[in-house]
Design a protein around this motif. Sequence first.
Motif, PDB file in Angstrom:
ATOM      1  N   UNK A  73      50.933  32.936  27.445  1.00 50.51           N
ATOM      2  CA  UNK A  73      50.241  31.679  27.760  1.00 50.51           C
ATOM      3  C   UNK A  73      48.739  31.847  27.521  1.00 50.51           C
ATOM      4  N   UNK A  74      48.198  32.972  27.980  1.00 51.36           N
ATOM      5  CA  UNK A  74      46.766  33.227  27.928  1.00 51.36           C
ATOM      6  C   UNK A  74      46.244  33.325  26.496  1.00 51.36           C
ATOM      7  N   UNK A  75      47.115  33.744  25.563  1.00 56.05           N
ATOM      8  CA  UNK A  75      46.648  33.990  24.195  1.00 56.05           C
ATOM      9  C   UNK A  75      46.981  32.852  23.222  1.00 56.05           C
ATOM     10  N   UNK A  76      47.587  31.782  23.741  1.00 54.72           N
ATOM     11  CA  UNK A  76      47.951  30.650  22.865  1.00 54.72           C
ATOM     12  C   UNK A  76      47.404  29.338  23.422  1.00 54.72           C
ATOM     13  N   UNK A  77      47.766  28.251  22.745  1.00 59.48           N
ATOM     14  CA  UNK A  77      47.340  26.913  23.178  1.00 59.48           C
ATOM     15  C   UNK A  77      47.951  26.510  24.521  1.00 59.48           C
ATOM     16  N   UNK A  78      48.980  27.217  24.968  1.00 58.65           N
ATOM     17  CA  UNK A  78      49.610  26.899  26.255  1.00 58.65           C
ATOM     18  C   UNK A  78      48.603  27.077  27.388  1.00 58.65           C
ATOM     19  N   UNK A  79      48.714  26.237  28.430  1.00 60.83           N
ATOM     20  CA  UNK A  79      47.749  26.342  29.537  1.00 60.83           C
ATOM     21  C   UNK A  79      48.394  26.139  30.907  1.00 60.83           C
ATOM     22  N   UNK A  80      49.728  26.083  30.933  1.00 57.56           N
ATOM     23  CA  UNK A  80      50.420  25.761  32.187  1.00 57.56           C
ATOM     24  C   UNK A  80      51.727  26.534  32.278  1.00 57.56           C
ATOM     25  N   UNK A 126      43.218  33.105  35.304  1.00 56.72           N
ATOM     26  CA  UNK A 126      43.319  32.927  33.849  1.00 56.72           C
ATOM     27  C   UNK A 126      43.289  31.439  33.463  1.00 56.72           C
ATOM     28  N   UNK A 127      42.904  30.594  34.425  1.00 54.74           N
ATOM     29  CA  UNK A 127      42.846  29.138  34.199  1.00 54.74           C
ATOM     30  C   UNK A 127      44.188  28.550  33.767  1.00 54.74           C
ATOM     31  N   UNK A 128      45.264  29.105  34.322  1.00 55.29           N
ATOM     32  CA  UNK A 128      46.602  28.572  34.038  1.00 55.29           C
ATOM     33  C   UNK A 128      46.990  27.629  35.172  1.00 55.29           C
ATOM     34  N   UNK A 178      55.299  24.129  50.233  1.00 57.52           N
ATOM     35  CA  UNK A 178      55.051  24.782  48.940  1.00 57.52           C
ATOM     36  C   UNK A 178      53.630  24.523  48.456  1.00 57.52           C
ATOM     37  N   UNK A 179      53.152  23.322  48.664  1.00 55.44           N
ATOM     38  CA  UNK A 179      51.793  22.978  48.207  1.00 55.44           C
ATOM     39  C   UNK A 179      50.770  23.919  48.831  1.00 55.44           C
ATOM     40  N   UNK A 180      51.028  24.321  50.071  1.00 55.65           N
ATOM     41  CA  UNK A 180      50.105  25.244  50.772  1.00 55.65           C
ATOM     42  C   UNK A 180      50.024  26.606  50.088  1.00 55.65           C
ATOM     43  N   UNK A 181      51.022  26.924  49.260  1.00 51.88           N
ATOM     44  CA  UNK A 181      51.029  28.222  48.574  1.00 51.88           C
ATOM     45  C   UNK A 181      50.062  28.236  47.392  1.00 51.88           C
ATOM     46  N   UNK A 182      49.541  27.053  47.017  1.00 53.17           N
ATOM     47  CA  UNK A 182      48.545  27.018  45.945  1.00 53.17           C
ATOM     48  C   UNK A 182      48.982  26.367  44.651  1.00 53.17           C
ATOM     49  N   UNK A 183      50.151  25.734  44.638  1.00 51.71           N
ATOM     50  CA  UNK A 183      50.593  25.034  43.416  1.00 51.71           C
ATOM     51  C   UNK A 183      49.639  23.882  43.090  1.00 51.71           C
ATOM     52  N   UNK A 184      49.422  23.676  41.792  1.00 49.34           N
ATOM     53  CA  UNK A 184      48.513  22.613  41.346  1.00 49.34           C
ATOM     54  C   UNK A 184      49.222  21.274  41.219  1.00 49.34           C
ATOM     55  N   UNK A 185      50.552  21.302  41.147  1.00 49.54           N
ATOM     56  CA  UNK A 185      51.332  20.075  40.957  1.00 49.54           C
ATOM     57  C   UNK A 185      52.742  20.306  41.479  1.00 49.54           C
ATOM     58  N   UNK A 186      53.363  19.247  42.002  1.00 47.63           N
ATOM     59  CA  UNK A 186      54.752  19.321  42.448  1.00 47.63           C
ATOM     60  C   UNK A 186      55.605  18.468  41.508  1.00 47.63           C
ATOM     61  N   UNK A 187      56.636  19.100  40.954  1.00 52.98           N
ATOM     62  CA  UNK A 187      57.482  18.466  39.947  1.00 52.98           C
ATOM     63  C   UNK A 187      58.910  18.335  40.495  1.00 52.98           C
ATOM     64  N   UNK A 188      59.461  17.121  40.423  1.00 54.95           N
ATOM     65  CA  UNK A 188      60.779  16.851  41.006  1.00 54.95           C
ATOM     66  C   UNK A 188      61.809  16.603  39.895  1.00 54.95           C
TER      67      UNK A 188
END
Length: 311
Positions: free
Chosen positions: A14-21, A65-67, A125-135
């Motif tokens: 992820x870190x070395x390509x266009x991927x960011x998430x 790593x800004x992921x 789960x959000x308290x663990x530091x996730x940036x988004x919750x996906x259902x």
Amino acid sequence: AGTKNWREELVEFIDSTELNSVVIDIKDYTGRISFELDDSYINELGSVEKRIPDINDFIKILHQKNIYVIGRISVFQDPYFVKKNPKVAVKKKDGSVWKDYKGLTWVDPAAREFWLYIVLVAKASEKMGFDELNFDYIRFPSDGNMKNIAYDHWDEKTPRAEVIKEFFSYLRRELGGLGVPLSADLFGMTTTNADDLNIGQILEYAAPYFDYIAPMVYPSHYPSGFINLKNPAAHPYEVVHYSMKAAVEKLLKASSTPSKLRPWLQDFDLGADYNAEMVRKQMQAVYNAGLTSWMMWDAGNKYTRDAYLQE
């Protein structure tokens, strides 16, 4: 995410390509939760199966790593909760618990006590530091003996799509204050169909309640004959472009914003061999439909390295 050497290699990718998430399962199709959560009800139920012992540290590494870290919650497909609370299960007509073709059990989408549980899982789960919750699996079951299916909570008169829409609304009401984006995975055909596909999913019904909507427009999952293609899997550009253009038009008509659309694309072989060119054609189809975001899925976490631009 619980296998250190494997995840390090993926983080480097992820870190070395266009991927960011990255998307990490919080609760998967088994109903088990991947890491310890600070919630008495969840712990009493015993849902946790410690697959990722160091989730906080791992999320910190990703953030350094800004992921962007998305946590996925599989909703109504939940054999563990059903085992503990069979009264909320989708049933057979004789009152026993119904199973789909894979032998998995489902929660009745109208069972509101389960809605509360999903919210508890999301908040903890959000308290663990996730940036988004996906259902995901926010739908009625579809793959199984549908002739021998019964519901204790759904009245079977209210349209399925209304039941699911009410759940969408409930999630927004209960989780909107967390300050993280909420997203929903939908069947790919919601982009083109006018009905609810007999599972309760309508694209326009999801739009008001989620920050991102992820139709699973995997070309391999479309039936023969879709847009006159004998084998849609062999035509990744055409399938994704047609579907996402239709989705854009639907959301514009519904006075919503098409930029919410972030489809799931495929990086796996099914119906055709997906090499780098086939994977990139799907990305290009998304861009040519006027969109900027996508997510990529491969159940084996192998991924076609050459398909992604180097940073």
